[in-house]
Design a protein around this motif. Structure first.
Motif, mmCIF file in Angstrom:
data_model
loop_
_atom_site.group_PDB
_atom_site.id
_atom_site.type_symbol
_atom_site.label_atom_id
_atom_site.label_comp_id
_atom_site.label_asym_id
_atom_site.label_seq_id
_atom_site.Cartn_x
_atom_site.Cartn_y
_atom_site.Cartn_z
ATOM 1 N N ALA A 193 -2.865 -5.461 -9.041
ATOM 2 C CA ALA A 193 -4.459 -5.495 -8.812
ATOM 3 C C ALA A 193 -4.467 -4.161 -8.106
ATOM 4 O O ALA A 193 -5.302 -3.909 -8.063
ATOM 5 C CB ALA A 193 -5.006 -6.854 -7.953
ATOM 6 N N LEU A 194 -3.742 -4.136 -7.003
ATOM 7 C CA LEU A 194 -4.021 -2.766 -6.078
ATOM 8 C C LEU A 194 -3.473 -1.546 -6.982
ATOM 9 O O LEU A 194 -4.588 -0.123 -7.296
ATOM 10 C CB LEU A 194 -2.609 -2.942 -4.981
ATOM 11 C CG LEU A 194 -3.510 -3.612 -4.012
ATOM 12 C CD1 LEU A 194 -2.436 -3.352 -2.726
ATOM 13 C CD2 LEU A 194 -4.341 -3.056 -2.916
ATOM 14 N N ARG B 89 -8.594 0.947 -0.018
ATOM 15 C CA ARG B 89 -8.284 0.195 -1.446
ATOM 16 C C ARG B 89 -8.944 -0.621 -1.735
ATOM 17 O O ARG B 89 -9.138 -1.983 -2.493
ATOM 18 C CB ARG B 89 -7.210 0.464 -1.760
ATOM 19 C CG ARG B 89 -7.728 1.817 -2.268
ATOM 20 C CD ARG B 89 -5.766 2.203 -2.526
ATOM 21 N NE ARG B 89 -4.221 1.951 -1.599
ATOM 22 C CZ ARG B 89 -3.648 3.313 -1.409
ATOM 23 N NH1 ARG B 89 -3.762 4.353 -2.366
ATOM 24 N NH2 ARG B 89 -2.693 2.684 -0.553
ATOM 25 N N ASN B 90 -8.578 -2.434 -0.231
ATOM 26 C CA ASN B 90 -9.108 -4.101 -0.523
ATOM 27 C C ASN B 90 -10.161 -3.991 -0.367
ATOM 28 O O ASN B 90 -10.341 -4.918 -2.184
ATOM 29 C CB ASN B 90 -8.563 -3.838 0.704
ATOM 30 C CG ASN B 90 -6.483 -4.883 0.791
ATOM 31 O OD1 ASN B 90 -6.245 -4.907 -0.380
ATOM 32 N ND2 ASN B 90 -6.413 -4.942 2.054
ATOM 33 N N GLN C 72 0.426 -1.267 0.082
ATOM 34 C CA GLN C 72 -0.222 0.127 0.019
ATOM 35 C C GLN C 72 0.845 1.267 0.529
ATOM 36 O O GLN C 72 0.416 1.612 -0.339
ATOM 37 C CB GLN C 72 -1.256 -0.528 1.033
ATOM 38 C CG GLN C 72 -1.531 -0.935 1.866
ATOM 39 C CD GLN C 72 -3.294 -0.614 0.731
ATOM 40 O OE1 GLN C 72 -3.995 0.371 -0.154
ATOM 41 N NE2 GLN C 72 -4.001 -1.890 0.374
ATOM 42 N N VAL D 192 -6.687 -0.621 -9.244
ATOM 43 C CA VAL D 192 -7.613 -0.007 -8.826
ATOM 44 C C VAL D 192 -7.000 1.165 -8.276
ATOM 45 O O VAL D 192 -8.374 2.308 -8.855
ATOM 46 C CB VAL D 192 -7.563 -0.369 -7.237
ATOM 47 C CG1 VAL D 192 -8.344 0.356 -6.537
ATOM 48 C CG2 VAL D 192 -8.061 -2.297 -7.154
ATOM 49 N N LEU E 244 -12.648 -6.713 -8.558
ATOM 50 C CA LEU E 244 -12.535 -8.413 -8.753
ATOM 51 C C LEU E 244 -13.790 -9.155 -9.500
ATOM 52 O O LEU E 244 -14.561 -10.001 -10.358
ATOM 53 C CB LEU E 244 -11.846 -9.117 -8.325
ATOM 54 C CG LEU E 244 -9.745 -8.405 -8.771
ATOM 55 C CD1 LEU E 244 -9.388 -9.027 -7.279
ATOM 56 C CD2 LEU E 244 -9.351 -8.824 -9.844
ATOM 57 N N GLU F 146 -1.271 -9.100 -6.348
ATOM 58 C CA GLU F 146 -1.984 -8.360 -5.168
ATOM 59 C C GLU F 146 -1.469 -7.069 -6.003
ATOM 60 O O GLU F 146 -2.008 -6.014 -5.792
ATOM 61 C CB GLU F 146 -1.456 -8.727 -3.711
ATOM 62 C CG GLU F 146 -1.465 -7.802 -2.498
ATOM 63 C CD GLU F 146 -2.763 -7.826 -2.323
ATOM 64 O OE1 GLU F 146 -4.152 -8.392 -2.739
ATOM 65 O OE2 GLU F 146 -3.383 -7.395 -1.909
ATOM 66 N N LYS G 86 -10.886 -3.205 -4.485
ATOM 67 C CA LYS G 86 -10.250 -4.572 -5.518
ATOM 68 C C LYS G 86 -10.594 -5.054 -5.546
ATOM 69 O O LYS G 86 -11.411 -6.133 -6.557
ATOM 70 C CB LYS G 86 -8.743 -4.651 -4.457
ATOM 71 C CG LYS G 86 -7.890 -5.455 -5.342
ATOM 72 C CD LYS G 86 -6.475 -6.119 -4.928
ATOM 73 C CE LYS G 86 -7.240 -6.821 -3.510
ATOM 74 N NZ LYS G 86 -6.059 -7.488 -2.293
ATOM 75 N N GLU G 87 -11.500 -5.651 -4.363
ATOM 76 C CA GLU G 87 -12.227 -6.649 -4.278
ATOM 77 C C GLU G 87 -13.578 -6.578 -5.294
ATOM 78 O O GLU G 87 -14.071 -7.949 -5.659
ATOM 79 C CB GLU G 87 -12.896 -7.116 -2.905
ATOM 80 C CG GLU G 87 -11.718 -8.199 -1.756
ATOM 81 C CD GLU G 87 -12.319 -7.788 -0.465
ATOM 82 O OE1 GLU G 87 -12.502 -8.107 -0.081
ATOM 83 O OE2 GLU G 87 -10.479 -8.079 0.300
#
Ligand SMILES: [Zn+2]
Lengths: 190, 188
Positions: free
Chosen positions: A42-43, B173-174, A11, A46, B181, A39, B177-178
C-alpha cells in the motif's frame, strides 16, 4: 524485528534510506509477515503515485514581473534575432568556404605551380589570353589566401569566445566572396 | 535532488551586480518553487505571487546565502516561510498548519477554495487524496517525492530536525494511504 519496529523500517525502505543490516531485517520480516507485506504494498503504491506529481509551469512573464517588482531593468537572456541570424549566416558561409577550399586544394596548388613556372614573364597577360592569366593569378591568390586562412583558423580555435569566432569566420567568408568576385570579373566580361 | 553546482557562481555574479545571473537562477528554479507552493496553497494565482515573493526575498537576502549549502534548499526555506505566512493570514487554514499529533480534520480547509482549484487541477486519485491533507503534509510530500530531497535536505529547507522530518513524512504518507484506500484506490 516486530511489526511495530517494522513500521518505521517500511517507510525507510520506501525512501531508500536504510543501511544493509536494516535492509536485511525488514526484508526478512516482510517475507514472513502478511500484514507488513500488505502495508508495504500500500505504501509503495502511494509513493509511486506521489513520484508522478507533475511540475507546474509559471506564467510566461514570471521573470520579468520579479524584476519589475524589484525595481530592476529586465533584459531577457535570449540573444536578439539579428545576432542569431548573423551567427547562422557566418557559420554556414565559413563551412561552405572551408569545404570549397579543401575540395579545390589540388587545383589551386597546380595553379600556383604553373604560375611560378611562368612568373619569369612577370606579366603573363601579355602572352596569354586574359582569362587564362586571370585563372593563374586567382590560383596564386587562393594559395596565399589558404595560408592566411590557416593562420586565422589557428587563431580562431585558440580563441575561446564562440561569438568572436563566428563573427570573424563570417567576416572572412565575406572577404573571400569579395576577392573571388574581383578575380572572376574578367571572365564574365569575355 | 536537482541542484546545480554553478548556483554559487551565479549568486556571486548577482552580488557583483550582474542581474542577468539572477534571471538565470529564476529560470532554473521557478517551476520547482511554484510547484511546491502551489501544492501548499492550491491556488495558482496566489502560488505565482508567492513564488515571485520568494525570489524577491531571495534577491534581497543573497548576501546571507552560505555557498556551502545547496542554493535550492536555501531557496525552499524562503519559499516555505513565504507560503506559511500566507496560510497563517488565512484563518480557515491556520489550524491545520503545524500540529503533528492532531488528527486529520477536513473542516480545517477552505472547501470553496479547494472546489475552485479542483476544476483546474487534474482529478487523479493522488490529487484528490492530497487535497485532504494539511498544507505542511502536502509540502513535505512534494519535497520528498517531487523534488527528491533527502531527509537532511528537507530538514535544512524546513528548519526542522531530521527526526521531525521523518515523523511528518511518515504520517503524511500514512494519511495518503488511508485516504486513497477510502477512495477505492487502486480500484476493483
Ligand atoms: Zn509485521
Amino acid at each position: 524485528m516486530n511489526c511495530h519496529q517494522a513500521y518505521e523500517a517500511l517507510q525507510g525502505l520506501i525512501d531508500n534510506s536504510l543501511n544493509k543490516k536494516e535492509l536485511v531485517e525488514i526484508k526478512t520480516h516482510v517475507r514472513n509477515c502478511p500484514a507488513c507485506k500488505a502495508e508495504y504494498r500500500a505504501l509503495k503504491m502511494v509513493a509511486e503515485g506521489l513520484d508522478r506529481m507533475p511540475l507546474y509551469e509559471t506564467s510566461p512573464g514570471f521573470n520579468k514581473e520579479v524584476f519589475r517588482r524589484l525595481g530592476l531593468e529586465y533584459k531577457p537572456q535570449r540573444r536578439p534575432a539579428w545576432q542569431s541570424l548573423a551567427m547562422a549566416a557566418g557559420l554556414s558561409l565559413s563551412v561552405f568556404w572551408l569545404t570549397a577550399l579543401a575540395a579545390a586544394l589540388p587545383t589551386l596548388l597546380m595553379g600556383a605551380k604553373a604560375y611560378k613556372l611562368t612568373q619569369w614573364l612577370h606579366h603573363p597577360e601579355l602572352i596569354l589570353p586574359s582569362f587564362q592569366s586571370a585563372i593563374l593569378k586567382s590560383g596564386l591568390a587562393a594559395y596565399q589566401t589558404l595560408g592566411f586562412a590557416a593562420k586565422v583558423a589557428g587563431w580562431l580555435l585558440k580563441s575561446s569566445a564562440l561569438p568572436t569566432q563566428m563573427a570573424v569566420a563570417g567576416l572572412l567568408a565575406l572577404v573571400l566572396v569579395f576577392i573571388t568576385m574581383r578575380f572572376f570579373r574578367p571572365q564574365t566580361s569575355l | 535532488m536537482a541542484h546545480n553546482p554553478d548556483d554559487a557562481a551565479l549568486v556571486g555574479r548577482c552580488l557583483g551586480g550582474d542581474n542577468a545571473a539572477f534571471d538565470k537562477l529564476i529560470s532554473r528554479y521557478k517551476r520547482q518553487v511554484f510547484s511546491v507552493i502551489y501544492r501548499m496553497v492550491r491556488n495558482p494565482a496566489d502560488a505565482e505571487d508567492l513564488a515571485q515573493d520568494t525570489f524577491i526575498k531571495a534577491f534581497r537576502a543573497l548576501s546571507s546565502y552560505d555557498p556551502k549549502f545547496p542554493f535550492i534548499t536555501w531557496l525552499f526555506k524562503i519559499a516555505h516561510n513565504t507560503a506559511i505566512d500566507h496560510l497563517r493570514s488565512n484563518k480557515a487554514q491556520v489550524l491545520s498548519l503545524d500540529i503533528e499529533e492532531s488528527p486529520l480534520q477536513d473542516e480545517c480547509f477552505d472547501q470553496t477554495l479547494m472546489d475552485s482549484i479542483d476544476a483546474l487541477s487534474d482529478k487523479s486519485m493522488i490529487d484528490k487524496a492530497l487535497a485532504t491533507l494539511p498544507p505542511v503534509y502536502r509540502e513535505i510530500l512534494a519535497l520528498r517525492h517531487q523534488q527528491e530531497f533527502s531527509y537532511s535536505e528537507i530538514s535544512e529547507a524546513l528548519g526542522i530536525p531530521e527526526g521531525t522530518v521523518k515523523i511528518r513524512l511518515f504520517r503524511a504518507r500514512n494519511l495518503m494511504k488511508e485516504k486513497m484506500l477510502t477512495l477505492g484506490y487502486p480500484g476493483p
